[in-house]
Design a protein around this motif. Structure first.
Motif, PDB file in Angstrom:
ATOM      1  N   GLY A 119      20.035 -37.546 -19.758  1.00 35.39           N
ATOM      2  CA  GLY A 119      20.287 -38.229 -21.184  1.00 35.39           C
ATOM      3  C   GLY A 119      19.446 -37.570 -22.108  1.00 35.39           C
ATOM      4  O   GLY A 119      18.513 -36.726 -21.803  1.00 35.39           O
ATOM      5  N   ASP A 120      19.698 -37.799 -23.543  1.00 32.24           N
ATOM      6  CA  ASP A 120      19.007 -37.232 -24.651  1.00 32.24           C
ATOM      7  C   ASP A 120      17.549 -37.385 -24.407  1.00 32.24           C
ATOM      8  O   ASP A 120      16.682 -36.497 -24.613  1.00 32.24           O
ATOM      9  N   ARG A 121      17.052 -38.470 -24.140  1.00 27.94           N
ATOM     10  CA  ARG A 121      15.577 -38.914 -24.037  1.00 27.94           C
ATOM     11  C   ARG A 121      15.034 -38.154 -22.885  1.00 27.94           C
ATOM     12  O   ARG A 121      13.875 -37.553 -23.033  1.00 27.94           O
ATOM     13  N   SER A 122      15.507 -38.280 -21.593  1.00 22.82           N
ATOM     14  CA  SER A 122      14.728 -37.371 -20.386  1.00 22.82           C
ATOM     15  C   SER A 122      14.698 -36.022 -20.794  1.00 22.82           C
ATOM     16  O   SER A 122      13.982 -35.378 -20.382  1.00 22.82           O
ATOM     17  N   LEU A 123      15.958 -35.529 -21.441  1.00 19.05           N
ATOM     18  CA  LEU A 123      15.938 -34.002 -21.757  1.00 19.05           C
ATOM     19  C   LEU A 123      14.761 -33.578 -22.930  1.00 19.05           C
ATOM     20  O   LEU A 123      13.962 -32.637 -22.433  1.00 19.05           O
ATOM     21  N   THR A 124      14.867 -34.692 -23.797  1.00 15.71           N
ATOM     22  CA  THR A 124      13.538 -34.501 -24.610  1.00 15.71           C
ATOM     23  C   THR A 124      12.287 -34.294 -24.122  1.00 15.71           C
ATOM     24  O   THR A 124      11.253 -33.716 -24.511  1.00 15.71           O
ATOM     25  N   GLN A 125      12.060 -35.353 -23.214  1.00 11.48           N
ATOM     26  CA  GLN A 125      10.868 -35.564 -22.379  1.00 11.48           C
ATOM     27  C   GLN A 125      10.476 -34.162 -21.663  1.00 11.48           C
ATOM     28  O   GLN A 125       9.373 -33.812 -21.671  1.00 11.48           O
ATOM     29  N   ALA A 126      11.571 -33.969 -21.104  1.00 16.76           N
ATOM     30  CA  ALA A 126      11.221 -32.500 -20.028  1.00 16.76           C
ATOM     31  C   ALA A 126      11.047 -31.624 -20.909  1.00 16.76           C
ATOM     32  O   ALA A 126      10.085 -30.486 -20.424  1.00 16.76           O
ATOM     33  N   PHE A 127      11.675 -31.106 -22.165  1.00 18.90           N
ATOM     34  CA  PHE A 127      11.293 -30.352 -23.109  1.00 18.90           C
ATOM     35  C   PHE A 127      10.117 -30.157 -23.529  1.00 18.90           C
ATOM     36  O   PHE A 127       9.072 -29.160 -23.273  1.00 18.90           O
ATOM     37  N   GLN A 145       7.219 -31.844 -22.241  1.00 18.59           N
ATOM     38  CA  GLN A 145       6.375 -31.483 -21.080  1.00 18.59           C
ATOM     39  C   GLN A 145       6.335 -30.056 -20.670  1.00 18.59           C
ATOM     40  O   GLN A 145       5.063 -29.484 -20.533  1.00 18.59           O
ATOM     41  N   ALA A 146       7.419 -29.349 -20.900  1.00 20.53           N
ATOM     42  CA  ALA A 146       7.169 -27.966 -20.574  1.00 20.53           C
ATOM     43  C   ALA A 146       6.595 -27.086 -21.435  1.00 20.53           C
ATOM     44  O   ALA A 146       5.781 -26.237 -21.376  1.00 20.53           O
ATOM     45  N   VAL A 147       6.678 -27.750 -23.030  1.00 21.56           N
ATOM     46  CA  VAL A 147       5.943 -27.111 -24.069  1.00 21.56           C
ATOM     47  C   VAL A 147       4.105 -27.323 -23.731  1.00 21.56           C
ATOM     48  O   VAL A 147       3.516 -26.529 -23.806  1.00 21.56           O
ATOM     49  N   ILE A 148       4.105 -28.561 -23.450  1.00 19.41           N
ATOM     50  CA  ILE A 148       2.705 -28.913 -23.375  1.00 19.41           C
ATOM     51  C   ILE A 148       2.089 -28.129 -22.118  1.00 19.41           C
ATOM     52  O   ILE A 148       0.940 -27.679 -22.143  1.00 19.41           O
ATOM     53  N   ASP A 149       2.946 -28.087 -20.977  1.00 23.51           N
ATOM     54  CA  ASP A 149       2.394 -27.143 -19.673  1.00 23.51           C
ATOM     55  C   ASP A 149       2.157 -25.917 -20.133  1.00 23.51           C
ATOM     56  O   ASP A 149       1.200 -25.120 -19.690  1.00 23.51           O
TER      57      ASP A 149
END
Length: 131
Positions: free
Chosen positions: A8-16, A18-22
């Motif tokens: 979903g858009d929300r889970s994709l945004t959250q994954a993105f 989180q990857a940026v923060i990592d």
């Protein structure tokens, strides 16, 4: 007929994000990285619409240590996070219940007078070169 997306858009945004923060953590010395990993990090627009990267320190001491490194933090944010216009370094002072760390999802439960933030504007390299 179009197929449904896997995320979903929300889970994709959250994954993105989180990857940026990592990836954000990896650009610092081990001591700074450890200090940042003790913080809660996230993104939100401020009331005037500027996209803001929030760093919520677990204590005043941690916030003071991060302020000493704010130039490198701002550089890293500018490098990795296009469109982010400022960094907010926040703490939840001792007026919070039992002086315990507050999770990002619980911030709306903190009284507004118990959250202290200092905002730092990110200047793009082109603007700095024009000065």
């Amino acid at each position: 007929m179009l197929s449904q997306p896997v995320f979903g858009d929300r889970s994709l945004t959250q994954a993105f994000y989180q990857a940026v923060i990592d990836r954000f953590y990896n650009g610092f010395s081990l001591s700074t990285e450890a200090l940042l990993r003790d913080c809660t990090l996230g993104f939100a627009p401020c009331p005037d619409g500027v996209k803001t990267f929030f760093i919520i320190a677990p204590s005043l001491d941690a916030a003071e240590q991060l302020i000493e490194k704010i130039d490198s933090i701002l550089e890293r944010v500018a490098e990795l996070m296009a469109g982010v216009g400022q960094v907010a370094l926040c703490i939840v002072p001792a007026c919070s219940e039992a002086d315990r760390p507050v999770a990002l999802q619980d911030l709306e439960k903190v009284p507004p007078d118990c959250l202290a933030c200092k905002f730092f504007t990110i200047l793009c390299a082109d603007a700095a070169a024009d000065r």
